[in-house]
Structure formats: structure tokens, C-alpha cells
Write a protein that holds these residues in place. Structure first.
Motif, PDB file in Angstrom:
ATOM      1  N   SER A   1       0.836  -1.184   0.000  1.00 10.61           N
ATOM      2  CA  SER A   1       0.000   0.000   0.000  1.00 10.61           C
ATOM      3  C   SER A   1       0.870   1.232   0.000  1.00 10.61           C
ATOM      4  O   SER A   1       2.089   1.162   0.130  1.00 10.61           O
TER       5      SER A   1
ATOM      6  N   CYS B   1       1.239   3.225   2.215  1.00 12.29           N
ATOM      7  CA  CYS B   1       1.879   3.478   3.493  1.00 12.29           C
ATOM      8  C   CYS B   1       3.334   3.047   3.491  1.00 12.29           C
ATOM      9  O   CYS B   1       4.111   3.448   4.349  1.00 12.29           O
TER      10      CYS B   1
ATOM     11  N   ALA C   1       3.591   8.818   1.726  1.00 14.64           N
ATOM     12  CA  ALA C   1       2.276   8.455   2.228  1.00 14.64           C
ATOM     13  C   ALA C   1       1.540   9.691   2.743  1.00 14.64           C
ATOM     14  O   ALA C   1       2.115  10.506   3.465  1.00 14.64           O
TER      15      ALA C   1
ATOM     16  N   LEU D   1      -8.516   1.027   4.957  1.00 16.56           N
ATOM     17  CA  LEU D   1      -7.232   1.527   5.437  1.00 16.56           C
ATOM     18  C   LEU D   1      -6.585   0.528   6.389  1.00 16.56           C
ATOM     19  O   LEU D   1      -5.358   0.310   6.348  1.00 16.56           O
TER      20      LEU D   1
ATOM     21  N   VAL E   1      -2.649   1.275   6.183  1.00 21.78           N
ATOM     22  CA  VAL E   1      -2.452   2.697   5.905  1.00 21.78           C
ATOM     23  C   VAL E   1      -2.742   3.496   7.180  1.00 21.78           C
ATOM     24  O   VAL E   1      -3.823   3.377   7.764  1.00 21.78           O
TER      25      VAL E   1
ATOM     26  N   TYR F   1      -3.819   6.387   9.691  1.00 25.18           N
ATOM     27  CA  TYR F   1      -4.807   7.463   9.692  1.00 25.18           C
ATOM     28  C   TYR F   1      -5.168   7.767  11.138  1.00 25.18           C
ATOM     29  O   TYR F   1      -4.855   7.008  12.047  1.00 25.18           O
TER      30      TYR F   1
ATOM     31  N   CYS G   1      -9.633   5.853  -0.614  1.00 26.95           N
ATOM     32  CA  CYS G   1      -8.920   4.942   0.282  1.00 26.95           C
ATOM     33  C   CYS G   1      -8.564   3.651  -0.437  1.00 26.95           C
ATOM     34  O   CYS G   1      -7.473   3.098  -0.239  1.00 26.95           O
TER      35      CYS G   1
ATOM     36  N   LEU H   1      -5.442   3.730  -2.393  1.00 25.11           N
ATOM     37  CA  LEU H   1      -4.208   3.645  -1.608  1.00 25.11           C
ATOM     38  C   LEU H   1      -3.790   2.201  -1.341  1.00 25.11           C
ATOM     39  O   LEU H   1      -2.680   1.955  -0.860  1.00 25.11           O
TER      40      LEU H   1
END
Length: 302
Positions: free
Chosen positions: A28, A30, A35, A56, A61, A63, A108, A111
Motif C-alpha cells: 500500500s 503506506c 504516504a 485503510l 495505511v 490514519y 482509500c 491507496l
């Protein structure tokens, strides 16, 4: 005092589990130095931010969760006009506002490339399932907002049309050869479908029982790496239909620790202060407070 849910999820068994084991943990955004910094702004409800959060979490990822009060420093009624369409959820991406739940969910998903089909027809089918799942969105205010006679009426109306919609969704799952809606591996649409079916199940625990493929699908999502831990740790809806709220009554599991003590007092998360840790592992300072705005949540979730 609420019991703290374990973050360790036992391995479940379901049809198609072998296929699930076959997909690798997704790469991903991330993993990149570029990112984006993400903040999900929403009410403390289990509603339209959940699919994006699940995406996510699946992709690993990073957040943060925030209430309108946390994000804007004022109550929602004063923050509403500061948002693009006067609605939540809202995703801040490096400080830039992204509104509307569908747009947030698709962003999202972008990502986490493993969740997005590359082939055009498969991508369109994924979008098809997402749109069909959104036809069940009426379940969200029933779980989170309505109470008393209004709750009874809204629930009855929802379940009048639910069986036919569920039958069609079950057929799609059956034809996909599952356990997910597009085959052996999860796609971003699956998290929208799971969320609305799960909320329906909160209202009627046996609502999905007639369709083995639906039960298999739900179990597959619940055993998905990272998502499984998220589902166990997230706040739980309580007092549905009477005094609906989340327990703990916070906007999400990624809320900043320093933001647990907020302006509007509701039910203490961990009992009478001074208290220890709530089940989100947030150290509480004095009475645990959270922002709650059921009137806003009723009609302003975009």
C-alpha cells in the motif's frame, strides 16, 4: 466497567478459507515515503466511515480519527458550514478536504492497489456491488439515531425490502464462487457490503441466516488480516432503538490519545473517574468525555 476486547482474533473456519490464505498482505501507499497524512472526521456512530476505515486497516495505511469538535475546535452546528457540503464523514488528506462517503471510500481503495481490480469489467463489477450495497444505507440511522416509535417504524420499513435485496446479493456471492463478492480475494466493495449487512444483523441477529453464501462472506471478511483485529477493537453500538450510542463513545479506534477528554460529557467510558484504560487503550484523564451529536448524525452523513 467494560471488558477490554482482545486484539487477538482466533483463526476462524469457513468455506473458502483456503483461498483467503492464498492472498498476500497488500502493498500500500503506506510503504512509501510520500504516504499522505489522513484524518477521518466523523460522529461517534457506526455508519458511513466504517468501510473506508476497514480499507485503510486492511492496507496498513496510517490514519487518525477525529470528531468535528476535535477537527474544528467548535461544536458541529458551528463547524457544519466550514465543510464542503455540510455533511460528514470528511477525510482530510494532507490537510485537504475530501467529502462524500463514496468518494472517500474510492480514494482509500486507491491507496491499497490489491483491493482494486485491474481489468475494466472486473473493476466495473466491483463498483456494481458497491452501489448495490449502498441501497442498504438506510440501516445506518436506524442503528445509530432513531429511537422509540420512529425506530420501530424505520426498522419495519427497512426490513420490508431487505429480504429481496439480500436474495439478489446472495446470488451475486454465489455466482462469484467466493468467498468474496468478486471471487477468492477481497475487493474494496466488500467492505461496504459487509458494513451494511453487519448493521442489519445488529437489528435482527438472524437476518442473514437464510443464505449460506452470505454467512460465508461475512466470516471471510471477519477473518481477513488486520481487518479482524479492527472489528474486535472498534467501539460497539449499545442501546439501539432506545438511547443509541457507541461504547466507548468516541469517533474511532485511531482517535488521538490527548483528545479523549473533550467538551461534551456523555456516558463515562470506563466507569466513575478516576479511571484506568478504556478498551481502546486510551489513558483517561478525569471523566472520559466524547462529542455526540445525534441530530447531526441523523441527516448529515454524506
Amino acid at each position: 466497567r467494560l471488558a477490554r476486547p482482545s486484539l487477538l482474533v482466533a483463526a476462524g473456519t469457513f468455506a473458502g478459507e483456503a483461498a483467503l490464505r492464498g492472498f498476500s498482505q497488500p502493498a500500500s501507499v503506506c510503504e512509501s515515503a510520500a504516504a499522505p497524512q489522513l484524518t477521518m472526521i466523523y460522529f461517534p456512530v457506526r455508519a458511513l466511515a466504517e468501510p473506508a476505515r476497514m480499507i485503510l486497516e486492511f492496507g496498513g495505511v496510517a490514519y487518525e480519527d477525529a470528531s468535528p469538535q476535535q477537527a474544528y475546535g467548535v461544536p458541529w452546528k458551528d463547524a457544519k458550514d466550514k465543510t464542503p457540503f455540510g455533511q460528514l464523514p470528511l477525510l482530510l488528506v494532507d490537510g485537504k478536504e475530501l467529502a462524500q462517503a463514496g468518494a472517500i471510500i474510492r480514494y482509500c481503495a486507491a491507496l491499497v492497489p490489491a483491493l482494486v481490480p485491474a481489468e475494466p469489467l472486473e473493476a466495473a463489477r466491483c463498483d456494481m456491488i458497491f452501489e448495490a450495497a449502498r441501497e442498504l444505507d438506510a440501516v445506518n440511522p436506524i442503528v445509530n439515531v432513531f429511537r422509540g416509535e420512529a425506530f420501530d417504524a424505520k426498522k419495519a420499513a427497512f426490513f420490508d425490502s431487505f429480504p429481496a435485496k439480500l436474495a439478489r446479493l446472495a446470488r451475486q456471492l454465489r455466482e462469484s464462487e467466493g468467498p468474496f463478492s468478486c471471487g477468492a480475494a477481497p475487493r474494496w466493495c466488500d467492505f461496504m457490503l459487509y458494513h451494511n449487512l453487519d448493521n442489519a444483523r445488529l437489528l435482527e441477529p438472524a437476518a442473514l441466516d437464510a443464505y449460506p453464501e452470505v454467512r460465508t462472506f461475512m466470516a471471510a471478511v471477519e477473518a481477513t488480516p488486520r481487518v479482524a483485529e479492527f472489528l474486535q477493537a472498534r467501539p460497539k453500538p449499545v442501546d439501539i432503538g432506545t438511547k443509541p450510542m457507541l461504547e466507548p463513545n468516541v469517533p474511532g479506534i485511531r482517535v488521538k490519545k490527548s483528545d479523549c477528554d473533550l467538551a461534551a460529557t456523555v456516558r463515562p467510558v470506563c466507569g466513575v473517574p478516576p479511571c484506568g484504560e478504556c478498551n481502546m487503550k486510551v489513558r483517561l484523564q478525569s471523566a472520559c468525555r466524547a462529542v455526540r451529536d445525534p441530530a447531526g448524525a441523523a441527516g448529515e452523513a454524506g
